[in-house]
Design an enzyme around this catalytic site. Structure first.
Site, PDB file in Angstrom:
ATOM      1  N   LYS A 109      25.562  21.958   5.274  1.00 43.39           N
ATOM      2  CA  LYS A 109      25.896  20.751   4.514  1.00 43.39           C
ATOM      3  C   LYS A 109      25.631  20.914   3.019  1.00 43.39           C
ATOM      4  CE  LYS A 109      21.497  18.522   5.565  1.00 43.39           C
ATOM      5  NZ  LYS A 109      20.910  18.724   4.251  1.00 43.39           N
ATOM      6  N   THR A 110      24.562  21.665   2.661  1.00 42.47           N
ATOM      7  CA  THR A 110      24.270  21.864   1.234  1.00 42.47           C
ATOM      8  C   THR A 110      25.418  22.623   0.572  1.00 42.47           C
ATOM      9  OG1 THR A 110      21.930  21.966   1.814  1.00 42.47           O
ATOM     10  CG2 THR A 110      22.516  22.657  -0.402  1.00 42.47           C
ATOM     11  N   ASP A 125      23.431  13.697  -0.566  1.00 42.35           N
ATOM     12  CA  ASP A 125      22.967  14.528   0.543  1.00 42.35           C
ATOM     13  C   ASP A 125      21.922  13.738   1.347  1.00 42.35           C
ATOM     14  OD1 ASP A 125      22.645  16.714   2.154  1.00 42.35           O
ATOM     15  OD2 ASP A 125      21.535  17.917   0.708  1.00 42.35           O
ATOM     16  N   GLU A 126      21.719  14.108   2.607  1.00 42.13           N
ATOM     17  CA  GLU A 126      20.732  13.440   3.487  1.00 42.13           C
ATOM     18  C   GLU A 126      20.942  11.921   3.503  1.00 42.13           C
ATOM     19  OE1 GLU A 126      19.160  15.257   5.358  1.00 42.13           O
ATOM     20  OE2 GLU A 126      18.425  17.077   4.412  1.00 42.13           O
ATOM     21  N   GLN A 154      19.347  13.102  12.652  1.00 46.59           N
ATOM     22  CA  GLN A 154      18.150  13.582  11.957  1.00 46.59           C
ATOM     23  C   GLN A 154      17.519  12.494  11.081  1.00 46.59           C
ATOM     24  OE1 GLN A 154      18.149  17.838  10.560  1.00 46.59           O
ATOM     25  NE2 GLN A 154      20.345  17.660  10.871  1.00 46.59           N
ATOM     26  N   ARG A 167      14.853  23.382  14.273  1.00 47.70           N
ATOM     27  CA  ARG A 167      14.288  24.240  13.210  1.00 47.70           C
ATOM     28  C   ARG A 167      14.303  25.706  13.657  1.00 47.70           C
ATOM     29  NH1 ARG A 167      15.781  21.657   9.832  1.00 47.70           N
ATOM     30  NH2 ARG A 167      16.703  20.482  11.524  1.00 47.70           N
TER      31      ARG A 167
END
Length: 698
Positions: free
Chosen positions: A29-30, A214-215, A245, A581
């Site tokens: 996504k980044t 973002d996020e 998330q 993770r």
């Protein structure tokens, strides 16, 4: 666009109108945000400073700026790239005079905020130990855009809320009197500014043609409102996030913002990023099975071309000490086999108190580790003291900083003197520094005290002109002129030296803002050591090997969430974040007995384990007696179950060839690695390893 997959390209090329990018864990996504920024600038000739690109942590913001810098030849120093809080700070530095503050305002971190709240509670004769709860409530109120007057008007005028309202009103008054903002004010006051001054809002709406967030799932009400205000004119908002998330409900984050995006931004395009570049397929399938049990989520199924990989391990043990020793043993084996370095291992847990047994086991095994989220460099006393001096020099109205340094290092200004100054400041609604300067000339004060007050105020005023210099020069002058260095040991002197180096070439205001907006778990931790951290601190990180501990009812899900459907859903998302993770190996564990809040409790496996597809898992039991997996699925023929029972248990009688018959008092480990403590009537207690002692069970 040559290294983007089709879905990432689709997200990149949609530049007109709202866009929701549902980006699963590890799906790049980044990359979408950074490449979209570059695409707008290079291909569509959008000025870099016309794009508002924000994320949540300083670490993520630094990475975003660095990646965009590699993609663009242009100078992006003036671009709006950073955390939401830092960008609001930038807006307020220019516009806050409209709200009655000075542009040289201080930004208080959590520690400063708590110190001020404690001071107010003491003043109101309210139990001082409540300060953390009060701070948390004020945080939630500000996140919901509820100011003190609104909160007071909404209450019934009785009970704790009435006291809280008084503390909140006084707290905001103290902040304004000190020309200071806390972390949450940065967002709340920017929203207030835009609501009350439409011309200011229009200026930013006109200049910011694109908003990239973002996020997005982590936005609270105030942040969501701010983003909507900025995007209202052009409607070119790109929201990147993953509802699976969303784990910061306790900070006010609301998963409904991402779930309702298409309703709030009609005509929005939705792109799903489902290709995962991080984990193996076994890890993805197991974590997907867990999160799929959540109601009200945007469906997505992650896949990878990395292959199946190792099965997910689940181990059920007798108690938390055995669980910790098992983890230490597995890590050591992986290291000795060359399968993983210590820095490749992350050990995650739900609550901090779980770390004690883990730390003990790792220490006993001689394994290097670091607890992430401990004391931040910027939270060390000597660093906070020097930063407080710098804040007071640049903002004489900063009462919290003045209280911190007025007698640091000791200069004989006692609590009684400060109390008199406080009383006078309250009467005159003035800042402490102004009253202190007057008191230094007051004939009613003992001459020795007058001299000390005068000396302190002169020191601050003499340092003030240096505030326009390089930040490092001001910090050096503070350390030298205050005599602070002489009070420190070598380690603390080294920390001060490191602070000064980090300030070189920076404007003092920019540097102080950066320090105030730091959080402990964002600091890089170089070196080859195992990382221990809570699941919340693990967000945004990844490790080749991940241990997820304490997968038990009452721990994960946490006991406070049980019985509340929306909170259980958040706990399940937290479990999912921990699982995703892992890159290569995921090892889950739980124990039959655990000490929680000073009591040893019988534990049951977590309800979340019911969803795990057994064909992708290896189940290991290391218990002294049979314990049914209440998590279900024991009759699944595809499950691979390994039962490892200790050879001996506490209370059983054994015979030794030399010392005779004895009774086992304690035992740990399993198989031939088991160690026992035996009480022999003739010689007392002996600690024995089964590998070496020739014991026979009677």
């Amino acid at each position: 666009m040559h290294d983007l997959n089709p879905q990432q390209k689709e997200a990149l090329q949609h530049i007109n109108g709202p866009l929701l990018v549902l980006a699963g864990a590890g799906s790049g996504k980044t990359k979408v945000i950074t490449h979209k920024f570059a695409y707008l600038v290079k291909t569509h000739k959008t000025p870099a400073d016309a794009i508002f690109a924000v994320t949540f942590t300083n670490k993520a913001a630094g990475e975003m700026r660095e990646r965009i810098g590699h993609l663009l030849p242009n100078d992006i120093r003036s671009a709006w790239i950073g955390t939401l809080h830092s960008q609001c700070g930038r807006i307020l530095r220019k516009e806050i005079k409209n709200l009655g503050y000075g542009p040289d305002f201080s930004i208080y971190d959590e520690d400063d905020r708590c110190n001020l709240i404690r001071h107010i509670l003491k003043d109101f004769k309210i139990y001082e130990a409540l300060y953390k709860g009060v701070s948390s409530r004020i945080n939630i109120l500000k996140a919901s855009l509820i100011d003190p007057d609104t909160f007071l008007a909404s209450g019934d005028g009785f009970g704790f809320d009435e006291k809280l309202a008084k503390v909140y009103i006084r707290y905001q008054d103290e902040l304004q009197r000190s020309n200071a903002l806390d972390f949450d004010d940065l967002i709340m006051l920017t929203v207030k500014l835009f609501r009350e001054f439409p011309k200011v809002l229009r200026k930013y709406q006109d200049s910011l043609a694109h908003v990239l967030v973002d996020e997005f799932q982590d936005l609270n009400a105030s942040q969501y409102h701010l983003v909507k205000l900025l995007a209202k004119q052009h409607k070119n908002i790109c929201a990147v996030g993953d509802d699976d998330q969303s784990i910061y409900r306790f900070r006010g984050a609301d998963v409904q913002h991402i779930l309702n995006f298409e309703k709030d931004f009609p005509g929005a395009k939705v792109v799903r990023l489902e290709r995962n570049y991080r984990s193996t397929q076994n890890i993805l399938d197991v974590s997907h099975a867990v999160i799929s049990a959540n109601p009200n989520r945007k469906a997505k199924k992650l896949w990878t071309d990395r292959g199946r990989g190792e099965k997910v391990h689940y181990c059920w043990l007798n108690n938390e000490e055995e669980e910790a020793k098992h983890i230490a043993k597995v890590i050591k084996e992986l290291y000795l086999k060359g399968a993983a370095a210590y820095k490749d291992v992350g050990v995650l847990y739900r609550v901090n108190l779980q770390s004690r047994a883990l730390e003990d086991a790792l220490r006993d095994a001689g394994l290097p580790y670091r607890v992430v989220g401990g004391i931040s460099f910027y939270q060390r006393k000597e660093i906070k003291d020097i930063i407080a001096y710098a804040r007071l020099v640049t903002n004489h109205g900063d009462n919290v900083s003045l209280r911190r340094v007025i007698n640091t290092p000791p200069r004989g200004i006692g609590a009684a003197t400060l109390s008199k100054i406080e009383g006078e400041a309250k009467k005159k609604s003035a800042c402490l520094f102004d009253i202190l300067k007057v008191a230094a000339k007051n004939s009613g004060i003992v001459s020795s005290t007058k001299d000390k007050l005068g000396s302190f105020s002169s020191l601050i005023e003499e340092l003030a002109p240096r505030a326009g210099q390089d930040a490092a020069e001001l910090l050096k002058a503070i350390v030298e002129r205050t005599g602070y260095r002489e009070t420190l040991d070598d380690d603390r002197k080294q920390n001060i030296a490191e602070l000064i180096v980090s300030a070189e070439g920076r404007d003092i205001r920019e540097f102080l803002d950066k320090v105030s907006l730091q959080t402990s778990h964002e600091e890089a931790a170089p070196g080859d050591h195992i990382s221990l951290m809570t699941l919340h601190n693990a967000k945004g990180l990844e490790f080749p090997v991940v241990f997820l501990t304490g997968i038990e009812e009452g721990v994960l899900p946490y006991f406070k969430a049980i019985g509340k459907e929306d909170e259980i859903a958040e706990e399940r998302r937290l479990f999912y974040v921990g699982m995703t993770r892992a890159r290569d190996m995921l090892l889950l564990s739980g124990s039959r007995k655990r000490r929680l809040y000073s009591r040893i409790q019988e534990q049951e496996p977590s309800r979340f384990l019911k969803a795990l597809p057994r064909e992708y898992c290896l189940w290991i039991e290391k218990v002294a007696e049979y314990h049914p997996f209440k998590a279900g699925g024991r009759d699944n023929k595809k499950a691979e179950i390994v039962k490892v029972k200790p050879l001996f248990a506490s209370g059983c009688r054994v015979k030794h060839p030399v010392w005779g018959v004895g009774v086992i008092r304690d035992c740990y480990g399993d198989g031939e690695d088991q160690k026992v403590m035996v009480n022999f009537p003739t010689i007392g207690l002996k600690r024995l390893s089964l590998k070496l002692a020739n014991l026979t069970k009677i």
